[in-house]
Design a protein around this motif. Structure first.
Motif, PDB file in Angstrom:
ATOM      1  N   VAL A   1      13.019   3.291  -7.289  1.00 46.99           N
ATOM      2  CA  VAL A   1      13.018   4.738  -7.102  1.00 46.99           C
ATOM      3  C   VAL A   1      13.007   5.386  -8.483  1.00 46.99           C
ATOM      4  O   VAL A   1      13.646   4.895  -9.411  1.00 46.99           O
ATOM      5  CB  VAL A   1      14.266   5.190  -6.308  1.00 46.99           C
ATOM      6  N   PHE A   2      12.273   6.471  -8.602  1.00 51.41           N
ATOM      7  CA  PHE A   2      12.157   7.148  -9.899  1.00 51.41           C
ATOM      8  C   PHE A   2      13.520   7.614 -10.415  1.00 51.41           C
ATOM      9  O   PHE A   2      14.428   7.911  -9.646  1.00 51.41           O
ATOM     10  CB  PHE A   2      11.204   8.338  -9.789  1.00 51.41           C
ATOM     11  N   THR A   3      13.646   7.674 -11.724  1.00 51.52           N
ATOM     12  CA  THR A   3      14.810   8.255 -12.380  1.00 51.52           C
ATOM     13  C   THR A   3      14.296   9.190 -13.467  1.00 51.52           C
ATOM     14  O   THR A   3      13.751   8.724 -14.465  1.00 51.52           O
ATOM     15  CB  THR A   3      15.717   7.186 -13.022  1.00 51.52           C
ATOM     16  N   PRO A   4      14.420  10.494 -13.300  1.00 51.29           N
ATOM     17  CA  PRO A   4      13.858  11.422 -14.285  1.00 51.29           C
ATOM     18  C   PRO A   4      14.688  11.494 -15.554  1.00 51.29           C
ATOM     19  O   PRO A   4      15.900  11.289 -15.532  1.00 51.29           O
ATOM     20  CB  PRO A   4      13.889  12.760 -13.552  1.00 51.29           C
TER      21      PRO A   4
ATOM     22  N   GLU B   1       0.833  -1.205   0.000  1.00 54.86           N
ATOM     23  CA  GLU B   1       0.000   0.000   0.000  1.00 54.86           C
ATOM     24  C   GLU B   1       0.868   1.255   0.000  1.00 54.86           C
ATOM     25  O   GLU B   1       0.560   2.236  -0.688  1.00 54.86           O
ATOM     26  CB  GLU B   1      -0.923  -0.015   1.214  1.00 54.86           C
ATOM     27  N   ALA B   2       1.945   1.216   0.769  1.00 55.86           N
ATOM     28  CA  ALA B   2       2.861   2.363   0.824  1.00 55.86           C
ATOM     29  C   ALA B   2       3.510   2.601  -0.532  1.00 55.86           C
ATOM     30  O   ALA B   2       3.657   3.754  -0.965  1.00 55.86           O
ATOM     31  CB  ALA B   2       3.938   2.118   1.886  1.00 55.86           C
ATOM     32  N   MET B   3       3.882   1.522  -1.212  1.00 56.23           N
ATOM     33  CA  MET B   3       4.479   1.652  -2.543  1.00 56.23           C
ATOM     34  C   MET B   3       3.505   2.313  -3.511  1.00 56.23           C
ATOM     35  O   MET B   3       3.899   3.138  -4.346  1.00 56.23           O
ATOM     36  CB  MET B   3       4.893   0.280  -3.073  1.00 56.23           C
ATOM     37  N   GLY B   4       2.233   1.938  -3.404  1.00 55.98           N
ATOM     38  CA  GLY B   4       1.227   2.551  -4.269  1.00 55.98           C
ATOM     39  C   GLY B   4       1.106   4.045  -4.025  1.00 55.98           C
ATOM     40  O   GLY B   4       0.961   4.832  -4.962  1.00 55.98           O
ATOM     41  N   GLN B   5       1.175   4.446  -2.759  1.00 53.42           N
ATOM     42  CA  GLN B   5       1.109   5.874  -2.428  1.00 53.42           C
ATOM     43  C   GLN B   5       2.340   6.617  -2.941  1.00 53.42           C
ATOM     44  O   GLN B   5       2.233   7.746  -3.438  1.00 53.42           O
ATOM     45  CB  GLN B   5       0.982   6.037  -0.914  1.00 53.42           C
ATOM     46  N   LEU B   6       3.490   5.989  -2.825  1.00 49.13           N
ATOM     47  CA  LEU B   6       4.719   6.618  -3.310  1.00 49.13           C
ATOM     48  C   LEU B   6       4.737   6.711  -4.826  1.00 49.13           C
ATOM     49  O   LEU B   6       5.291   7.657  -5.396  1.00 49.13           O
ATOM     50  CB  LEU B   6       5.939   5.834  -2.809  1.00 49.13           C
ATOM     51  N   GLN B   7       4.112   5.740  -5.486  1.00 50.27           N
ATOM     52  CA  GLN B   7       4.005   5.808  -6.943  1.00 50.27           C
ATOM     53  C   GLN B   7       3.121   6.985  -7.346  1.00 50.27           C
ATOM     54  O   GLN B   7       3.436   7.706  -8.299  1.00 50.27           O
ATOM     55  CB  GLN B   7       3.423   4.508  -7.500  1.00 50.27           C
ATOM     56  N   ALA B   8       2.042   7.218  -6.583  1.00 50.94           N
ATOM     57  CA  ALA B   8       1.158   8.352  -6.866  1.00 50.94           C
ATOM     58  C   ALA B   8       1.889   9.678  -6.692  1.00 50.94           C
ATOM     59  O   ALA B   8       1.558  10.672  -7.348  1.00 50.94           O
ATOM     60  CB  ALA B   8      -0.069   8.302  -5.958  1.00 50.94           C
ATOM     61  N   GLN B   9       2.896   9.699  -5.808  1.00 49.33           N
ATOM     62  CA  GLN B   9       3.685  10.914  -5.586  1.00 49.33           C
ATOM     63  C   GLN B   9       4.833  11.052  -6.578  1.00 49.33           C
ATOM     64  O   GLN B   9       5.567  12.036  -6.547  1.00 49.33           O
ATOM     65  CB  GLN B   9       4.256  10.898  -4.163  1.00 49.33           C
ATOM     66  N   GLY B  10       5.002  10.034  -7.440  1.00 47.75           N
ATOM     67  CA  GLY B  10       6.061  10.092  -8.437  1.00 47.75           C
ATOM     68  C   GLY B  10       7.432   9.693  -7.921  1.00 47.75           C
ATOM     69  O   GLY B  10       8.425   9.852  -8.623  1.00 47.75           O
ATOM     70  N   LEU B  11       7.492   9.154  -6.697  1.00 47.61           N
ATOM     71  CA  LEU B  11       8.780   8.786  -6.124  1.00 47.61           C
ATOM     72  C   LEU B  11       9.178   7.352  -6.433  1.00 47.61           C
ATOM     73  O   LEU B  11      10.358   7.000  -6.358  1.00 47.61           O
ATOM     74  CB  LEU B  11       8.754   8.980  -4.599  1.00 47.61           C
ATOM     75  N   VAL B  12       8.204   6.534  -6.756  1.00 43.98           N
ATOM     76  CA  VAL B  12       8.447   5.123  -7.027  1.00 43.98           C
ATOM     77  C   VAL B  12       7.785   4.723  -8.339  1.00 43.98           C
ATOM     78  O   VAL B  12       6.709   5.212  -8.669  1.00 43.98           O
ATOM     79  CB  VAL B  12       7.905   4.240  -5.869  1.00 43.98           C
ATOM     80  N   VAL B  13       8.456   3.859  -9.067  1.00 38.61           N
ATOM     81  CA  VAL B  13       7.899   3.283 -10.295  1.00 38.61           C
ATOM     82  C   VAL B  13       7.708   1.787 -10.043  1.00 38.61           C
ATOM     83  O   VAL B  13       8.664   1.094  -9.680  1.00 38.61           O
ATOM     84  CB  VAL B  13       8.840   3.488 -11.499  1.00 38.61           C
ATOM     85  N   ILE B  14       6.474   1.316 -10.181  1.00 40.99           N
ATOM     86  CA  ILE B  14       6.176  -0.099  -9.975  1.00 40.99           C
ATOM     87  C   ILE B  14       6.045  -0.770 -11.338  1.00 40.99           C
ATOM     88  O   ILE B  14       5.209  -0.373 -12.152  1.00 40.99           O
ATOM     89  CB  ILE B  14       4.880  -0.288  -9.166  1.00 40.99           C
ATOM     90  N   ARG B  15       6.880  -1.754 -11.567  1.00 39.11           N
ATOM     91  CA  ARG B  15       6.832  -2.499 -12.823  1.00 39.11           C
ATOM     92  C   ARG B  15       6.287  -3.893 -12.537  1.00 39.11           C
ATOM     93  O   ARG B  15       6.961  -4.697 -11.871  1.00 39.11           O
ATOM     94  CB  ARG B  15       8.232  -2.599 -13.439  1.00 39.11           C
ATOM     95  N   PRO B  16       5.069  -4.171 -12.986  1.00 40.68           N
ATOM     96  CA  PRO B  16       4.457  -5.476 -12.711  1.00 40.68           C
ATOM     97  C   PRO B  16       5.361  -6.633 -13.121  1.00 40.68           C
ATOM     98  O   PRO B  16       5.984  -6.595 -14.176  1.00 40.68           O
ATOM     99  CB  PRO B  16       3.180  -5.440 -13.569  1.00 40.68           C
ATOM    100  N   GLN B  17       5.435  -7.613 -12.252  1.00 35.90           N
ATOM    101  CA  GLN B  17       6.247  -8.819 -12.463  1.00 35.90           C
ATOM    102  C   GLN B  17       7.752  -8.543 -12.460  1.00 35.90           C
ATOM    103  O   GLN B  17       8.548  -9.442 -12.720  1.00 35.90           O
ATOM    104  CB  GLN B  17       5.870  -9.518 -13.788  1.00 35.90           C
ATOM    105  N   VAL B  18       8.126  -7.307 -12.194  1.00 37.43           N
ATOM    106  CA  VAL B  18       9.559  -6.958 -12.160  1.00 37.43           C
ATOM    107  C   VAL B  18       9.960  -6.469 -10.771  1.00 37.43           C
ATOM    108  O   VAL B  18      10.872  -6.999 -10.144  1.00 37.43           O
ATOM    109  CB  VAL B  18       9.908  -5.889 -13.220  1.00 37.43           C
TER     110      VAL B  18
END
Length: 238
Positions: A74-77, A53-70
């Protein structure tokens, strides 16, 4: 009547999210680094559910990128991301300053002055994390006292990414020189005197220069990664 159920309180996932957010901002996780849900869950002594759940919130903030099955990273601009981010800040921050001056000038001056006071010992100690936090507090003071929650919420969309880039890329440079510190002092002086046009001009330069540093630093990191990759792929000579 349809049965109504209260959602399970998410205080645990919020605490996990806040700790991970600060870890990313402080550089405990490097830009682009993988974040293992299992490792985080074990570290916190919790199940993987609040971590997910925390990862999902961080993804919404643009700090984390979640790659399904991977996995989660941390984001890389990209260069385009950095340009867009700086353009966004240039549009918002002078307006926030204008509103803050009208709504709560004294409160904003006090908060910005406190941030600058925290920068001095950070420079002396070469503490880029402490400097980055003080830098973030300086800019956030304008939004916290602008009196317009929509403007403040707009900045929250990018504040985490800005703080992470600042700590990871610009603060190591800023604690070795006083140029950033001197710019913040001039910004405070211009704001306190209500010289909006000069404040906007300097803030635009300040943010633009930060963007240039971000882009250069990311390019250097990319070259390092490529060099390591080439070394690993090079044929061995016995």
């Amino acid at each position: 009547m349809k049965s109504l159920k209260l959602d399970t309180p998410k205080s645990l996932s919020q605490r996990v999210m806040q700790r991970l957010r600060q870890a990313i901002i402080d550089g405990e996780f490097a830009l682009g680094a993988a974040i293992s849900e299992e490792m985080v869950a074990n570290s916190f002594g919790v199940s993987r559910t609040p971590v997910r759940e925390a990862m999902g919130q961080l993804q919404a903030q643009g700090l984390v990128v979640i790659r399904p099955q991977v996995g989660s990273f941390v984001f890389t601009p990209s260069a385009e991301d950095i340009h867009a981010l700086c353009t966004f800040r240039i549009a918002l921050e002078p307006k926030a300053a204008e509103f803050a001056f009208r709504h709560d000038r004294d409160g904003a001056v006090a908060a910005m002055s406190a941030a600058i006071a925290a920068m001095e010992p950070a420079i002396a100690a070469r503490d880029n994390i402490a400097y980055g936090r003080a830098d973030a507090a300086f800019h956030e003071a304008l939004f916290a006292r602008c009196g317009n929650r929509y403007l403040a919420e707009s900045y929250q969309l990018v504040s985490g990414r800005v703080a992470a880039l600042r700590t990871n890329l610009t603060s190591p440079i800023d604690v070795r020189t006083r140029s950033s510190f001197d710019e913040h002092r001039r910004l405070l002086d211009l704001f306190a005197r209500g010289e909006q046009a000069s404040f906007e001009a300097l803030m635009t330069t300040h943010i633009t220069n930060s963007g240039v540093v971000y882009a250069k630093a990311l390019k250097v990191e990319a070259l390092k990664v490529e060099a390591v990759k080439m070394k690993m792929e090079a044929p061995r000579v016995d």
